[in-house]
Design a protein around this motif. Structure first.
Motif, PDB file in Angstrom:
ATOM      1  N   LEU A 205       0.855  -1.176   0.000  1.00 52.84           N
ATOM      2  CA  LEU A 205       0.000   0.000   0.000  1.00 52.84           C
ATOM      3  C   LEU A 205       0.897   1.233   0.000  1.00 52.84           C
ATOM      4  CD1 LEU A 205      -2.454  -1.143   2.821  1.00 52.84           C
ATOM      5  CD2 LEU A 205      -2.642  -1.578   0.376  1.00 52.84           C
ATOM      6  N   VAL A 206       0.522   2.240  -0.795  1.00 52.88           N
ATOM      7  CA  VAL A 206       1.359   3.429  -0.949  1.00 52.88           C
ATOM      8  C   VAL A 206       0.647   4.651  -0.381  1.00 52.88           C
ATOM      9  CG1 VAL A 206       2.582   4.901  -2.603  1.00 52.88           C
ATOM     10  CG2 VAL A 206       2.436   2.427  -3.005  1.00 52.88           C
ATOM     11  N   ASP A 207       1.393   5.444   0.378  1.00 52.38           N
ATOM     12  CA  ASP A 207       0.944   6.720   0.940  1.00 52.38           C
ATOM     13  C   ASP A 207      -0.404   6.601   1.644  1.00 52.38           C
ATOM     14  OD1 ASP A 207       3.174   8.451   0.537  1.00 52.38           O
ATOM     15  OD2 ASP A 207       2.799   8.340  -1.602  1.00 52.38           O
ATOM     16  N   ASN A 208      -1.415   7.370   1.254  1.00 52.78           N
ATOM     17  CA  ASN A 208      -2.639   7.429   2.055  1.00 52.78           C
ATOM     18  C   ASN A 208      -3.344   6.085   2.189  1.00 52.78           C
ATOM     19  OD1 ASN A 208      -2.145  10.116   2.398  1.00 52.78           O
ATOM     20  ND2 ASN A 208      -3.818  10.862   1.128  1.00 52.78           N
ATOM     21  N   ALA A 209      -3.078   5.145   1.287  1.00 54.39           N
ATOM     22  CA  ALA A 209      -3.690   3.814   1.403  1.00 54.39           C
ATOM     23  C   ALA A 209      -3.139   3.046   2.601  1.00 54.39           C
ATOM     24  CB  ALA A 209      -3.457   3.017   0.119  1.00 54.39           C
ATOM     25  N   MET A 210      -1.975   3.425   3.078  1.00 50.75           N
ATOM     26  CA  MET A 210      -1.400   2.763   4.248  1.00 50.75           C
ATOM     27  C   MET A 210      -2.309   2.887   5.464  1.00 50.75           C
ATOM     28  SD  MET A 210       2.471   4.228   3.773  1.00 50.75           S
ATOM     29  CE  MET A 210       3.088   3.556   5.304  1.00 50.75           C
ATOM     30  N   GLN A 211      -3.078   3.969   5.498  1.00 49.64           N
ATOM     31  CA  GLN A 211      -3.933   4.222   6.655  1.00 49.64           C
ATOM     32  C   GLN A 211      -4.980   3.137   6.838  1.00 49.64           C
ATOM     33  OE1 GLN A 211      -2.850   6.991   8.340  1.00 49.64           O
ATOM     34  NE2 GLN A 211      -4.058   6.177  10.053  1.00 49.64           N
ATOM     35  N   LEU A 212      -5.342   2.462   5.750  1.00 44.16           N
ATOM     36  CA  LEU A 212      -6.336   1.395   5.837  1.00 44.16           C
ATOM     37  C   LEU A 212      -5.890   0.307   6.808  1.00 44.16           C
ATOM     38  CD1 LEU A 212      -7.170   1.041   2.017  1.00 44.16           C
ATOM     39  CD2 LEU A 212      -8.523   2.242   3.768  1.00 44.16           C
ATOM     40  N   VAL A 213      -4.608  -0.013   6.799  1.00 41.13           N
ATOM     41  CA  VAL A 213      -4.069  -0.997   7.740  1.00 41.13           C
ATOM     42  C   VAL A 213      -3.763  -0.354   9.084  1.00 41.13           C
ATOM     43  CG1 VAL A 213      -2.092  -2.493   8.246  1.00 41.13           C
ATOM     44  CG2 VAL A 213      -3.157  -2.553   5.979  1.00 41.13           C
ATOM     45  N   GLU A 214      -3.162   0.813   9.043  1.00 49.16           N
ATOM     46  CA  GLU A 214      -2.723   1.437  10.299  1.00 49.16           C
ATOM     47  C   GLU A 214      -3.898   1.778  11.216  1.00 49.16           C
ATOM     48  OE1 GLU A 214      -0.234   4.579   8.875  1.00 49.16           O
ATOM     49  OE2 GLU A 214       1.440   3.214   8.476  1.00 49.16           O
ATOM     50  N   ASP A 215      -5.072   1.982  10.626  1.00 49.61           N
ATOM     51  CA  ASP A 215      -6.255   2.276  11.436  1.00 49.61           C
ATOM     52  C   ASP A 215      -6.700   1.089  12.290  1.00 49.61           C
ATOM     53  OD1 ASP A 215      -6.476   4.904  10.699  1.00 49.61           O
ATOM     54  OD2 ASP A 215      -7.989   4.571   9.154  1.00 49.61           O
ATOM     55  N   VAL A 216      -6.301  -0.123  11.917  1.00 51.93           N
ATOM     56  CA  VAL A 216      -6.746  -1.298  12.677  1.00 51.93           C
ATOM     57  C   VAL A 216      -5.645  -1.862  13.574  1.00 51.93           C
ATOM     58  CG1 VAL A 216      -8.482  -1.900  10.954  1.00 51.93           C
ATOM     59  CG2 VAL A 216      -6.214  -2.940  10.803  1.00 51.93           C
ATOM     60  N   ILE A 217      -4.472  -1.256  13.547  1.00 54.59           N
ATOM     61  CA  ILE A 217      -3.415  -1.676  14.464  1.00 54.59           C
ATOM     62  C   ILE A 217      -3.705  -1.065  15.839  1.00 54.59           C
ATOM     63  CG2 ILE A 217      -0.939  -1.563  14.973  1.00 54.59           C
ATOM     64  CD1 ILE A 217      -0.415  -1.377  11.994  1.00 54.59           C
ATOM     65  N   PRO A 218      -3.692  -1.843  16.898  1.00 55.13           N
ATOM     66  CA  PRO A 218      -3.995  -1.303  18.236  1.00 55.13           C
ATOM     67  C   PRO A 218      -3.063  -0.147  18.601  1.00 55.13           C
ATOM     68  CG  PRO A 218      -3.924  -3.709  18.276  1.00 55.13           C
ATOM     69  CD  PRO A 218      -3.423  -3.295  16.932  1.00 55.13           C
ATOM     70  N   GLU A 219      -3.639   0.892  19.199  1.00 50.31           N
ATOM     71  CA  GLU A 219      -2.844   2.039  19.614  1.00 50.31           C
ATOM     72  C   GLU A 219      -1.945   1.650  20.786  1.00 50.31           C
ATOM     73  OE1 GLU A 219      -2.561   5.224  18.599  1.00 50.31           O
ATOM     74  OE2 GLU A 219      -3.864   4.874  16.871  1.00 50.31           O
ATOM     75  N   PRO A 220      -0.700   2.126  20.797  1.00 48.16           N
ATOM     76  CA  PRO A 220       0.159   1.850  21.952  1.00 48.16           C
ATOM     77  C   PRO A 220      -0.371   2.563  23.185  1.00 48.16           C
ATOM     78  CG  PRO A 220       1.196   3.459  20.489  1.00 48.16           C
ATOM     79  CD  PRO A 220      -0.032   2.960  19.782  1.00 48.16           C
ATOM     80  N   SER A 221      -0.138   1.975  24.335  1.00 48.29           N
ATOM     81  CA  SER A 221      -0.557   2.608  25.583  1.00 48.29           C
ATOM     82  C   SER A 221       0.300   3.843  25.842  1.00 48.29           C
ATOM     83  CB  SER A 221      -0.402   1.632  26.747  1.00 48.29           C
ATOM     84  OG  SER A 221       0.976   1.354  26.967  1.00 48.29           O
ATOM     85  N   LEU A 222      -0.160   4.696  26.752  1.00 41.90           N
ATOM     86  CA  LEU A 222       0.613   5.882  27.110  1.00 41.90           C
ATOM     87  C   LEU A 222       1.983   5.473  27.642  1.00 41.90           C
ATOM     88  CD1 LEU A 222       0.585   8.970  27.365  1.00 41.90           C
ATOM     89  CD2 LEU A 222      -0.362   8.694  29.665  1.00 41.90           C
ATOM     90  N   GLN A 223       2.037   4.413  28.396  1.00 45.98           N
ATOM     91  CA  GLN A 223       3.308   3.921  28.935  1.00 45.98           C
ATOM     92  C   GLN A 223       4.235   3.477  27.805  1.00 45.98           C
ATOM     93  OE1 GLN A 223       2.868   0.755  31.778  1.00 45.98           O
ATOM     94  NE2 GLN A 223       5.053   0.625  32.226  1.00 45.98           N
TER      95      GLN A 223
END
Length: 550
Positions: A205-223
């Motif tokens: 996936l190139v440029d803005n299409a990368m967001q399709l995957v990155e949106d479903v990766i769990p967010e890291p905790s604040l720690q």
């Protein structure tokens, strides 16, 4: 011009003054104000520091005058330089990348897959396998990889691997499934889903299409976020970097920075650029610029992405890619949206720093800034073009006309030299990576690395700037050697000119009286060694505001 200062230069000091620390017997170098082509390189052997700031620099006379100090440090002839600034890096991404699988040195898709397989085996509890650094241009077959390659070694967990430039990503089939990407998925504007002959997604996936995957990766905790920052800080200060311009941070990351600063956990300085994609951008602009009293944290600029990157053919070009006819690259942010952002930002007095790599993207930025200046002003904001890699020769002079800083990364040229001509053709190289052309016309260049796209070591950047060669001395004589910098120009771009590009040249960027005592001790004198060996320079000590942090 280089000379030993025999009489000391400093603030008004009485004969009986007592300073915190007197550093003697050093081989010190600094550029002196003003920033830009008027800066002068000066050498000194003694430095007086009080309350975290430089009081004076000079020679033996200074050392003899101030013998009654709280502490005198004999530097044993070591070389001292101003702390180096990386004017374009990504701190959280660096910290995160240090915890991921590193594919930077792989020479084939099979080597990359092998490293992923080993990493996945070492991390059985990790829900997602993530990594960074692959570059198909360094592989034996210079083609994009596929999900099928990864599926052979990891098919029970999603895998997501960013290209070295962070403008493309490589997913396995499980990651595509979780992101809902299939044959019928439409790529978002400014992005591309690479497909096979049957129209199925290949996994890249190139440029803005990368967001399709990155949106479903769990967010890291604040720690986890704080741990990534602190790991990056430790990495950077060991390299002699005392200040970083963090290119694109969101509201949550601003909060993390403020928390780390309030807890005294920031050993270096950060000049933050708010990401233009931040939903709270208007609110943050309305709150006005932020700067801590100790200048460890400053937020007074906005980072905008105009286009993608050259290696993934996402840089927006005026003409077709020479090795991909019909492809002009991608405008990650539409021209209309760029104009809207400029009109939003300028009235608040924030600096605008726009990522533009291709000649079309650079022209879009230049055209829109010129028009907005005429309507709203803003010419005095020291706005920057980040990267400015491929500029049409007719547009180079417009950097001066529009009072722009060129924020450039020397190691991009030595990394790109193996593919840039393939992408552009020889004719378009005239305005590419044009450091000396810009310097000759008086444009200020703020240098950096774009870490973790490139390695963060600033001496790699100084070496690339001076030689236009990689660390294997290739190509002989330098790549488009007419655009080399002198070592003085290169050091300037990593110190006082980088400070100027952040409105900080009155307090940072040089070892002059009244400025913060940010300096480094290195084991070799870069002005005394062969240019080919500059990259070998090792940092022995790093000081920020007179405090030894490494």
């Amino acid at each position: 011009m280089r000379r030993i200062i025999c009489l000391f230069i400093g603030l008004s000091l009485s004969a009986s003054a007592i300073a915190d620390t007197l550093y003697t017997n050093m081989k010190g170098y600094t550029l002196t104000s003003p920033a830009g082509e008027q800066a002068v390189l000066q050498q000194f052997s003694t430095m007086l520091v009080e309350n975290g700031k430089i009081q004076a620099i000079g020679g033996n006379a200074l050392a003899e005058r101030f013998t009654d100090t709280e502490q005198t440090v004999d530097m044993q002839g070591k070389t001292v330089l101003p702390g180096l600034t990386d004017a374009h890096g990504h701190i959280q991404s660096l910290g995160t990348s240090l915890l991921q699988v590193d594919l930077r040195d792989t020479d084939s898709v099979s080597a990359a897959v092998k490293k992923v397989h080993a990493y996945a085996g070492e991390q059985p509890e990790m829900e997602w396998i993530t990594g960074r650094g692959w570059n198909q241009e360094q592989w034996q077959q210079k083609v994009f990889p596929s999900a099928a390659h990864l599926d052979e070694v990891v098919n029970d967990r999603p895998v997501w691997l960013m290209r070295v430039d962070a403008h493309a990503g490589w997913a396995n089939s499980e990651a595509l499934r979780r992101a809902g990407i299939d044959k019928d998925t439409v790529a978002p504007e400014g992005g591309e889903i690479v497909r096979d002959e049957q129209g199925n997604p290949t996994g890249v996936l190139v440029d803005n299409a990368m967001q399709l995957v990155e949106d479903v990766i769990p967010e890291p905790s604040l720690q986890q976020q704080r741990a990534a920052y602190e790991l990056a800080f430790e990495h950077l200060i060991k390299l002699g970097i005392t200040s970083v311009h963090d290119a694109g941070i969101n509201a949550d990351e601003i909060s993390v920075y403020k928390g780390l600063h309030n807890q005294g956990r920031m050993p270096l300085r950060v000049y933050g650029m708010i990401a233009a994609t931040e939903p709270k951008l208007a609110q943050l602009l309305a709150e006005g610029p932020y700067e801590s009293v100790d200048q460890k944290l400053t937020i007074r600029s906005v980072k905008i992405y105009a286009d993608g990157a050259l290696g993934s053919r996402g840089a927006a070009l005026l003409e077709d890619y020479s090795d991909d006819h019909g492809n002009h690259g991608l405008m990650v942010t539409s021209e209309e949206k760029i104009r809207d952002l400029y009109e939003l930002i300028i009235p608040h007095g924030f600096q605008i720093n726009t990522h533009a790599i291709g000649d079309r993207a650079n022209r879009v930025v230049l055209d829109n800034l010129a028009e907005v200046y005429n309507e709203l002003g803003g010419r005095n904001l020291r706005n920057r073009i980040e990267h400015a890699q491929i500029v049409h020769p007719d547009d180079l002079k417009r950097f001066n006309q529009l009072n722009l800083v060129a924020s450039m990364q020397p190691t991009h040229a030595t990394s790109d030299k193996n593919m840039a001509e393939d992408r552009l053709g020889a004719a378009r190289m005239e305005g590419a990576y044009a450091w000396q052309t810009l310097l000759d016309q008086g444009t200020v260049i703020a240098a950096g690395s774009d870490f973790p796209v490139e390695l963060a070591n600033p001496f790699y950047g100084l070496h690339a700037a001076v030689t236009r060669q990689d660390r294997n001395d290739m190509p002989a004589g330098g790549w488009y050697a007419e655009e080399k910098m002198s070592l003085q120009q290169a050091l300037r771009s990593f110190t006082i000119d980088a400070a100027y590009s952040a409105w900080q040249e009155k307090s940072l960027g040089s070892l002059e009286p009244g400025k913060w005592a940010d300096f480094i001790v290195v084991e070799q004198d870069p002005f005394a060694v062969d240019a080919s060996d500059i990259w070998r320079t090792q940092v022995e000590q790093t000081y920020v505001a007179g405090e030894r942090v490494y």
